[in-house]
Design an enzyme around this catalytic site. Structure first.
Site, PDB file in Angstrom:
ATOM      1  N   GLU A 174      57.175  23.135  43.717  1.00  0.00           N
ATOM      2  CA  GLU A 174      57.414  21.699  43.895  1.00  0.00           C
ATOM      3  C   GLU A 174      58.444  21.421  44.987  1.00  0.00           C
ATOM      4  O   GLU A 174      58.285  20.474  45.766  1.00  0.00           O
ATOM      5  CB  GLU A 174      57.886  21.108  42.570  1.00  0.00           C
ATOM      6  CG  GLU A 174      58.151  19.625  42.596  1.00  0.00           C
ATOM      7  CD  GLU A 174      58.588  19.120  41.232  1.00  0.00           C
ATOM      8  OE1 GLU A 174      59.492  18.276  41.191  1.00  0.00           O
ATOM      9  OE2 GLU A 174      58.022  19.589  40.222  1.00  0.00           O
ATOM     10  N   ASP A 175      59.498  22.249  45.078  1.00  0.00           N
ATOM     11  CA  ASP A 175      60.639  21.920  45.937  1.00  0.00           C
ATOM     12  C   ASP A 175      60.865  22.885  47.103  1.00  0.00           C
ATOM     13  O   ASP A 175      61.813  22.702  47.864  1.00  0.00           O
ATOM     14  CB  ASP A 175      61.926  21.866  45.094  1.00  0.00           C
ATOM     15  CG  ASP A 175      61.902  20.729  44.094  1.00  0.00           C
ATOM     16  OD1 ASP A 175      61.220  19.718  44.355  1.00  0.00           O
ATOM     17  OD2 ASP A 175      62.552  20.844  43.039  1.00  0.00           O
TER      18      ASP A 175
END
Length: 764
Positions: free
Chosen positions: A122-123
């Protein structure tokens, strides 16, 4: 996943929770951050930063292979390097804290590996393919399950669609939700310096969605702490009041819980039962609930006793000893060992009373039950791995298998029909608010799991899906029931399905549908079939044998209390000389039925009675008496009959077993001898109970005509909860044909009972 989480040291409401395991020193996230900044340790050496995770993991899984954890940490630390939380800490401290939460609950290595990596895709630039190549498909699936959808792609729907994606993934592997719950717990712990409005928004989603999910998965350790954190944010004044109550109780010199715990230890020791007696303080929300329920709290209200033993049988042994040696409060006893809760929880609940009137609640369970009660599905390890004990029973495996709990299967079913993210999001919150479950039994021996308060409508859609549109009724515990009937745990339910392809759900079903599956299916059908005002049933009478225009469910539903649907030929007016029999005798609004063809003393009854309306051939003792068949029991040949004189010299004829006969005889009323004459013709009132469906009226009248009966009059009451009541007054050429007529009417689809009118008249 929580790049906006803040410094846990920042002042903010953090609710202390009751200790559930050996106290562990508070982890210094800043120290972990410094260890992370120093970079990964030498190859094959465990980094210092995951030392706490390894220690907690080995406490539950001493033989676990730690190499996946080492490699996962190295990838996570290098990927998140340079990313900081709002508090100024290295971002890696967040996945480390989440993984520690799961390790302390007893999660197995695969879950911990995925937890360390849960924000990488996600990051950072890490891809799911990389995760699969380095850690396998299971870890890839778990990481994908908790990865948020991008707002850039989904806009305002990103949050509900992320939860939908996560729940679908949880349907295949419950460990997805375990990681999400631990992730949210750490974020809630570190929520203190966010803007108040953002704190409130996150707290409300936690309250409405994640806390109910933690409850359903049995992860009480996470659920209770989340409840306290949400309580502190959304209700700060009540939280502070509760904190003061707990602090004041802790400062007391006397503690009734300690005294009762010592007494319980003595009881167990003298009984020779090995067990551990602990005091289990209530968490903040629990104390608040007890305060609202009981008002002023006493010392015993701030906690409960927890007795831990080794074997199931010891639980009942402890229960017996406590009930023998102390004063039990029997109404508080619950056996969740014999009948576990839907979230795997097992325990015996009881309570004992002290001499001063204080009541102490006691929980009795085994050590294994306690682990499951605290950690729920997390304590079960990898539910998809083969059991270590080859001799483990299939029954135990079924009971403990969390791969697809009933509530989750239902959730996955109805979410497919949710037309848009808003409907899914609001329905999800409603569904999760129903936190109790019942089990009902089908005729084939199978079961249906339903939320408490569910009705037969819900059971129909749970069993048949959209085919339940054709449901016309139900039998609950072998008795006919309306579709609105609320079911209870353990009921047996037989759903009655119509055969007519035109069967359709009723709009009023929405009032009785409590499950999302039922409501969404009904709403979707109604949206696809908008009601045309021209299709509304007409209020005027309809001639028998013809299909009424716009006939829908049943025989047409007028707006008045009753609809006379036919009178051909016209029914006679009620006799002005009617007695008390007249009112109740009018079945379904039909006029009082006379027997003008009756004879008295061998003579025709007095003049003035229309001979065309002859109902039956009757002989009555004594001259000059008029005769009337009682409407309460509608006797026909060859019923045993008797008569009673009423005002105006008329004799009413009753069946011998009529309840009115018993009453009149006990009241001293003299009987009048009556008997059937030579003719077998009769008039009778029949009541047909049916489920509403199209063309039912036409089908019933056609059967009546085929059996050779003449319809004198009839009424059809407006449908109520899909049930329709028809009352027919019929002229039969031969009373011997009555049983065949009633059988033929019962065989009409949708008709479940036909009986002769039985009304309770007042005493004439």
């Amino acid at each position: 996943m929580s790049a906006e989480a803040t410094n846990p040291a920042t002042p903010g409401p953090v609710a202390p929770t009751a200790p559930r395991r050996k106290a562990r020193p508070r982890i210094d996230l800043r120290r972990l951050g410094r260890a992370a900044l120093l970079g990964p340790a030498a190859r094959d050496r465990l980094p210092d930063a995951i030392g706490h995770v390894v220690e907690a993991h080995r406490a539950h899984h001493p033989d676990a292979d730690l190499e996946p954890l080492r490699r996962a940490y190295v990838l996570a630390e290098s990927s998140h390097r340079g990313q900081m939380r709002k508090s100024g800490e290295p971002y890696i401290t967040h996945p480390l804290a989440v993984t520690l939460i799961l390790a302390e609950l007893g999660a197995e290595t695969t879950t911990l590996t995925a937890s360390l990596l849960h924000d990488t895709v996600e990051d950072t630039d890490v891809t799911l393919d990389q995760v699969r190549d380095q850690f396998g498909e299971e870890v890839r699936y778990l990481v994908d399950g908790v990865t948020k959808l991008e707002k850039v792609d989904y806009g305002a729907a990103a949050e509900p669609e992320t939860f939908r994606k996560m729940l679908v993934a949880t349907g295949n592997d419950v460990r997805v939700m375990s990681i999400k719950l631990a992730d949210r717990l750490h974020n809630m712990r570190t929520l203190g310096v966010m803007r108040p409005e953002k704190q409130a928004r996150i707290a409300k989603v936690t309250r409405d969605v994640l806390i109910p999910l933690a409850e359903r998965l049995g992860v009480q350790a996470l659920k209770t702490e989340l409840e306290d954190l949400v309580f502190a944010i959304l209700h700060p004044e009540e939280y502070e009041h509760t904190r003061q109550l707990i602090a004041a109780n802790a400062a007391r010199s006397d503690d009734p819980l300690t005294e009762v715990a010592d007494e319980a230890r003595t009881v167990l020791r003298e009984a020779g039962i090995q067990g551990e007696v602990l005091i289990r303080p209530r968490h903040f929300v629990s104390v608040h609930r007890v305060t609202r329920k009981r008002g002023r709290l006493r010392g015993a209200d701030f906690g409960r006793l927890l007795v831990l033993v080794n074997e199931d049988a010891d639980c009942y042994g402890v229960l017996g000893e406590l009930h023998t040696c102390m004063t039990p409060v029997v109404s508080e006893f619950k056996d969740f060992i014999a009948v576990p809760k839907f979230n795997l929880y097992q325990s015996l609940h009881t309570a004992v009373a002290r001499a001063d009137g204080q009541v102490v609640e006691v929980l009795i369970r085994t050590h294994q039950m306690h682990r499951v009660a605290e950690a729920g599905v997390v304590a079960l390890g990898n539910p998809y791995a083969p059991p270590a004990d080859e001799h483990a029973s299939a029954a135990d495996g079924e009971r403990a298998d969390p791969t697809r709990p009933g509530w989750l299967s239902r959730l996955l079913e109805w979410q497919r029909g949710a037309p848009d993210p808003d409907t899914f999001w609001s329905t999800l919150r409603e569904d999760l608010a129903q936190d109790r479950e019942i089990t009902v039994f089908r005729p084939d021996g199978g079961t249906l799991g339903l939320p408490e308060g569910a009705t037969c409508v819900d059971a129909a859609y749970a069993q048949y899906g959209e085919d339940a549109h054709a449901c016309i009724g139900a039998r609950v515990n072998s008795r006919l029931a309306t579709l609105s009937t609320v079911l209870r745990d353990g009921d047996s339910v037989q759903l009655l399905m119509g055969q007519d392809p035109a069967s359709e759900p009723s709009r009023e079903w929405l009032e009785h549908a409590h499950t999302p599956a039922a409501r969404i299916a009904i709403q979707r059908w109604l949206a696809a079939h908008p009601e045309d005002p021209a299709d509304a049933p007409a209020a005027e009478s309809t001639r028998f044998g013809e299909r009424p225009a716009g006939a829908g469910s049943g025989a047409g539903s007028a707006s008045g209390p009753r609809t006379p649907v036919a009178s051909d030929p016209p029914a006679p007016a009620a006799d002005a000389r009617t007695g008390a029999d007249d009112g109740p005798g009018r079945a379904g609004g039909a006029p009082v039925l006379h027997a003008p063809g009756a004879r008295s003393g061998g003579h025709r009854a007095r003049p003035g009675v229309d001979p065309r309306r002859a109902g039956a051939d009757l002989l009555v003792e004594g001259p000059g008496a008029g005769v009337r068949l009682a409407g309460c029991c509608t006797p026909v040949p060859p019923d045993e009959i008797t008569g009673f004189s009423v005002r105006g010299g008329v004799v009413t004829v009753h069946r011998l077993r009529c309840a009115a006969v018993t009453r009149m005889k006990s009241g001293g009323r003299a009987e009048v001898g009556v008997r059937w004459g030579d003719s077998a013709a009769c008039r009778v009132t029949l009541v047909a109970e049916s489920f509403g469906r199209p063309h039912l009226l036409a089908d019933l009248t056609e059967v009546i005509a085929l059996e050779g009966a003449e319809i004198v009059s009839a009424t059809v009451e407006p449908p109520s909860e899909q049930r329709v009541r028809h009352t027919y007054t019929l002229q039969l050429a031969d009373a011997a044909g009555l049983p065949a007529l009633m059988r033929a009417m019962r065989n009409v689809p949708g008709v479940y009972d036909v009986s002769r009118a039985q009304h309770e008249p007042s005493t004439p």
